[in-house]
Motif scaffolding. Sequence first.
Motif, mmCIF file in Angstrom:
data_model
loop_
_atom_site.group_PDB
_atom_site.id
_atom_site.type_symbol
_atom_site.label_atom_id
_atom_site.label_comp_id
_atom_site.label_asym_id
_atom_site.label_seq_id
_atom_site.Cartn_x
_atom_site.Cartn_y
_atom_site.Cartn_z
ATOM 1 N N ASN A 141 0.822 -1.212 0.000
ATOM 2 C CA ASN A 141 0.000 0.000 0.000
ATOM 3 C C ASN A 141 0.857 1.263 0.000
ATOM 4 O O ASN A 141 0.791 2.088 0.881
ATOM 5 C CB ASN A 141 -0.967 -0.008 1.183
ATOM 6 N N MET A 142 1.703 1.332 -1.027
ATOM 7 C CA MET A 142 2.515 2.536 -1.195
ATOM 8 C C MET A 142 2.762 2.702 -2.690
ATOM 9 O O MET A 142 2.554 1.758 -3.463
ATOM 10 C CB MET A 142 3.846 2.385 -0.452
ATOM 11 N N PRO A 143 3.190 3.903 -3.115
ATOM 12 C CA PRO A 143 3.454 4.087 -4.545
ATOM 13 C C PRO A 143 4.491 3.093 -5.071
ATOM 14 O O PRO A 143 5.502 2.830 -4.406
ATOM 15 C CB PRO A 143 3.998 5.518 -4.607
ATOM 16 N N VAL A 144 4.197 2.536 -6.234
ATOM 17 C CA VAL A 144 5.101 1.583 -6.879
ATOM 18 C C VAL A 144 5.279 1.995 -8.334
ATOM 19 O O VAL A 144 4.318 2.381 -8.994
ATOM 20 C CB VAL A 144 4.512 0.145 -6.841
ATOM 21 N N ARG A 149 9.874 -3.643 -16.678
ATOM 22 C CA ARG A 149 9.247 -4.914 -16.340
ATOM 23 C C ARG A 149 7.740 -4.721 -16.450
ATOM 24 O O ARG A 149 7.227 -3.663 -16.097
ATOM 25 C CB ARG A 149 9.539 -5.299 -14.877
ATOM 26 N N ILE A 150 7.057 -5.730 -16.917
ATOM 27 C CA ILE A 150 5.599 -5.655 -16.879
ATOM 28 C C ILE A 150 5.040 -6.884 -16.177
ATOM 29 O O ILE A 150 5.682 -7.938 -16.131
ATOM 30 C CB ILE A 150 4.967 -5.491 -18.284
ATOM 31 N N LEU A 151 3.890 -6.709 -15.601
ATOM 32 C CA LEU A 151 3.200 -7.808 -14.921
ATOM 33 C C LEU A 151 1.785 -7.861 -15.492
ATOM 34 O O LEU A 151 1.166 -6.820 -15.698
ATOM 35 C CB LEU A 151 3.121 -7.537 -13.419
ATOM 36 N N ASP A 152 1.289 -9.062 -15.724
ATOM 37 C CA ASP A 152 -0.039 -9.243 -16.328
ATOM 38 C C ASP A 152 -1.111 -8.367 -15.692
ATOM 39 O O ASP A 152 -1.819 -7.646 -16.365
ATOM 40 C CB ASP A 152 -0.503 -10.702 -16.176
ATOM 41 N N SER A 153 -1.206 -8.460 -14.374
ATOM 42 C CA SER A 153 -2.357 -7.868 -13.710
ATOM 43 C C SER A 153 -2.056 -6.489 -13.130
ATOM 44 O O SER A 153 -2.835 -5.948 -12.366
ATOM 45 C CB SER A 153 -2.806 -8.799 -12.588
ATOM 46 N N TYR A 154 -0.925 -5.945 -13.512
ATOM 47 C CA TYR A 154 -0.504 -4.670 -12.921
ATOM 48 C C TYR A 154 -0.956 -3.517 -13.799
ATOM 49 O O TYR A 154 -0.657 -3.491 -14.993
ATOM 50 C CB TYR A 154 1.018 -4.671 -12.783
ATOM 51 N N ASP A 155 -1.686 -2.576 -13.215
ATOM 52 C CA ASP A 155 -2.116 -1.437 -14.028
ATOM 53 C C ASP A 155 -1.631 -0.123 -13.434
ATOM 54 O O ASP A 155 -2.182 0.934 -13.708
ATOM 55 C CB ASP A 155 -3.633 -1.444 -14.215
ATOM 56 N N GLY A 156 -0.579 -0.189 -12.644
ATOM 57 C CA GLY A 156 -0.008 1.018 -12.063
ATOM 58 C C GLY A 156 1.001 1.654 -13.017
ATOM 59 O O GLY A 156 1.060 1.319 -14.202
ATOM 60 N N ASP A 157 1.774 2.589 -12.489
ATOM 61 C CA ASP A 157 2.754 3.293 -13.310
ATOM 62 C C ASP A 157 3.912 2.387 -13.707
ATOM 63 O O ASP A 157 4.387 1.574 -12.911
ATOM 64 C CB ASP A 157 3.317 4.483 -12.519
ATOM 65 N N LEU A 311 3.130 10.218 -5.186
ATOM 66 C CA LEU A 311 3.257 10.725 -3.825
ATOM 67 C C LEU A 311 2.489 12.027 -3.645
ATOM 68 O O LEU A 311 1.889 12.264 -2.606
ATOM 69 C CB LEU A 311 4.735 10.933 -3.479
ATOM 70 N N GLU A 312 2.526 12.860 -4.693
ATOM 71 C CA GLU A 312 1.905 14.183 -4.564
ATOM 72 C C GLU A 312 0.440 14.193 -4.964
ATOM 73 O O GLU A 312 -0.345 14.979 -4.443
ATOM 74 C CB GLU A 312 2.706 15.201 -5.378
ATOM 75 N N GLU A 313 0.071 13.354 -5.913
ATOM 76 C CA GLU A 313 -1.334 13.268 -6.336
ATOM 77 C C GLU A 313 -1.766 11.811 -6.327
ATOM 78 O O GLU A 313 -1.736 11.150 -7.360
ATOM 79 C CB GLU A 313 -1.508 13.792 -7.765
ATOM 80 N N PRO A 314 -2.138 11.309 -5.152
ATOM 81 C CA PRO A 314 -2.451 9.877 -5.037
ATOM 82 C C PRO A 314 -3.553 9.425 -5.990
ATOM 83 O O PRO A 314 -3.631 8.249 -6.325
ATOM 84 C CB PRO A 314 -2.908 9.735 -3.579
ATOM 85 N N ASP A 315 -4.389 10.357 -6.489
ATOM 86 C CA ASP A 315 -5.488 9.947 -7.351
ATOM 87 C C ASP A 315 -5.191 10.107 -8.835
ATOM 88 O O ASP A 315 -6.051 9.864 -9.684
ATOM 89 C CB ASP A 315 -6.758 10.747 -6.997
ATOM 90 N N ALA A 316 -3.976 10.521 -9.143
ATOM 91 C CA ALA A 316 -3.643 10.733 -10.555
ATOM 92 C C ALA A 316 -3.748 9.411 -11.322
ATOM 93 O O ALA A 316 -3.525 8.334 -10.774
ATOM 94 C CB ALA A 316 -2.230 11.303 -10.670
ATOM 95 N N LYS A 317 -4.091 9.542 -12.593
ATOM 96 C CA LYS A 317 -4.170 8.367 -13.467
ATOM 97 C C LYS A 317 -2.790 7.730 -13.615
ATOM 98 O O LYS A 317 -1.784 8.428 -13.717
ATOM 99 C CB LYS A 317 -4.607 8.832 -14.864
ATOM 100 N N SER A 318 -2.760 6.420 -13.697
ATOM 101 C CA SER A 318 -1.448 5.806 -13.875
ATOM 102 C C SER A 318 -1.046 5.824 -15.344
ATOM 103 O O SER A 318 -1.884 5.911 -16.236
ATOM 104 C CB SER A 318 -1.435 4.390 -13.306
ATOM 105 N N GLU A 319 0.239 5.805 -15.575
ATOM 106 C CA GLU A 319 0.781 5.925 -16.928
ATOM 107 C C GLU A 319 1.665 4.729 -17.262
ATOM 108 O O GLU A 319 2.330 4.176 -16.401
ATOM 109 C CB GLU A 319 1.658 7.189 -17.040
#
Lengths: 343, 343
Positions: A141-144, A149-157, A311-319
């Motif tokens: 539960n922290m920014p990652v 590297r890519i992961l199948d189910s990962y939709d973060g930055d 860290l600064e905008e926790p709700d920002a869209k991931s890229e």
Amino acid sequence: MKNEKYTISDVAKMLGVSRSTVSRAISNSPGVGDELRKKVLDFVDKIGYKPNTIAQSLSKGKINIIALIFGDVRNPFYADLAFNIQKILSNNGYMVMVFNSEYEEKNEIEFIRLAQQFNFAGLILLTAQTDEIKNELKTVNMPVVLVNRILDSYDGDSVLLDNFQAGYIAVRHLIELGHTYIGFIGGQKNSSAANQRYEGYRQALKNYHLPFNEKSVMYSDLKIETAYEIAKEYVSDIKNRPSALVIINDMTALSFIDYCKKTNIKIPEMLSIVSFDNIVFSAMHDISLTTVSQHVDKMSEHATRLIIKQLEEPDAKSERIILEPKLIIRNSTGPFNPDRFEE
Amino acid sequence: MKNEKYTISDVAKMLGVSRSTVSRAISNSPGVGDELRKKVLDFVDKIGYKPNTIAQSLSKGKINIIALIFGDVRNPFYADLAFNIQKILSNNGYMVMVFNSEYEEKNEIEFIRLAQQFNFAGLILLTAQTDEIKNELKTVNMPVVLVNRILDSYDGDSVLLDNFQAGYIAVRHLIELGHTYIGFIGGQKNSSAANQRYEGYRQALKNYHLPFNEKSVMYSDLKIETAYEIAKEYVSDIKNRPSALVIINDMTALSFIDYCKKTNIKIPEMLSIVSFDNIVFSAMHDISLTTVSQHVDKMSEHATRLIIKQLEEPDAKSERIILEPKLIIRNSTGPFNPDRFEE
């Protein structure tokens, strides 16, 4: 250093106010009137007091440390990434802790847990893509930010090289030089970067109607020692091997080439080699390795930008940032020569 | 991985005992009868449960992490040290966090404080020798090992190369090759290693009755970029410069040599170069750098042995390990040639 002389208690005493007033004024927290705040800030500025940012963040239960986890610190590509990422993050008030996993999943999981238990500010990962790692990341539960590297189910930055394209253009370069029997030395089998470069290699062979031969693919664990072993086996039967090789990274290629040169195999006259990373050594006059740049500068910039954004905008869209690979032609590749083993 | 499936709570439930009973049995703490302890250990062994060592040490208020602080992760000498130290400590149940200070005292002090605030198990330092660092170390209440650095008032464990001797044998090798005008490219002015190599250089010149010329000494900050700048200045007036150089480390030497080769200065025909470290690249066929080995393997072994000793026997006598430098002659040094600039 002037600013090392005073503690927050000293400042409080000198001003005749409480410790928490000083702390609140400095951290711009509520509970201090504007006039008093200004008085504290002016005084602090005058005497050159600087709050201890670590202690401060610790007391808030937040640690301004970003963990950077990768395989082997001895690979200059990782060292460059670590150096750049630390430089940029440090300019933004974050510290970086580097963990060297030796490409061991067990270590990587332990480091990820550690970062959580210490309540670090974030994680930048260049780790394996196993199910264990995937599952571990789900609990984080922290920014990652995933790098390369890519992961199948990962939709973060994430920021990565188009590794398929990288493998493809490496092979195309060899085909343009007249090579028709092209081999591949791969890396970790659970690395998406390595696998996609391999797919690019296969696709290029297919597109240009060149045969694929299982025997022309070998695997390295990316450790320097292993590259020598592979080169030894390769050179022992070089006349029946491909005339050109795509090698998974510069460090492996440099060690491979070194073994070749020590056994009088001329590069590129007898064997052309192209690899990936463009580490600082590959540009040196006496090494001059043809390689595909991963744009370590841009990669570092995006990785740090993305973690700071979270860290600064926790709700920002991931890229998902995908960098275009760039072939850098130097002297380890040359035209195919059918008479290369004749005196 | 079988052992990742169970938590300590799972084990407690399955056995029908309390969590703390399982924990005590595993950690060999008192409060559990022998029979029950055996039952727990057998069961844990059977299902392949492994306690999370980090969580365990955290709950005891002790973190089994050793911080390793050095200047620049991009220097393969430091990367090798970090790799070796981590490998050995990890086999002994300790994790390593690497901090890259960019040779900045401010960063080094911050990292030392961080290690204390996190209650790390120990510190291995390759840092600057300023008064600030000295004072900071006085407040540290955990095992500390200094590597390749000495401090006036420090009487704890340390492992270092005999850097005076290292500088001396580097110069002696050049004198034996007939060079009489020998220059020195130094490093950080607050590094005891760099200063002692310089003293060795001066002493060798003196012992062999060779003149010393202020102008033949230059300083680098050890950053790769700086080495090119220095080389540029050197080459611009090479005919009036020393015919041989002692350079403070391999990375600086490699960059210096690279600039020379790109401007058609032949090494060693026109300029002999000897440096320090013996990084993995210096042994490569096309680089072949004459250098003084710092015995990175032995250095790592001693550093880890000393920190473990302090952890296990807090009252043990402290040791100062001094390693003998070893000159490794390769192709960057050659006989003095008075006609070296003639066609």
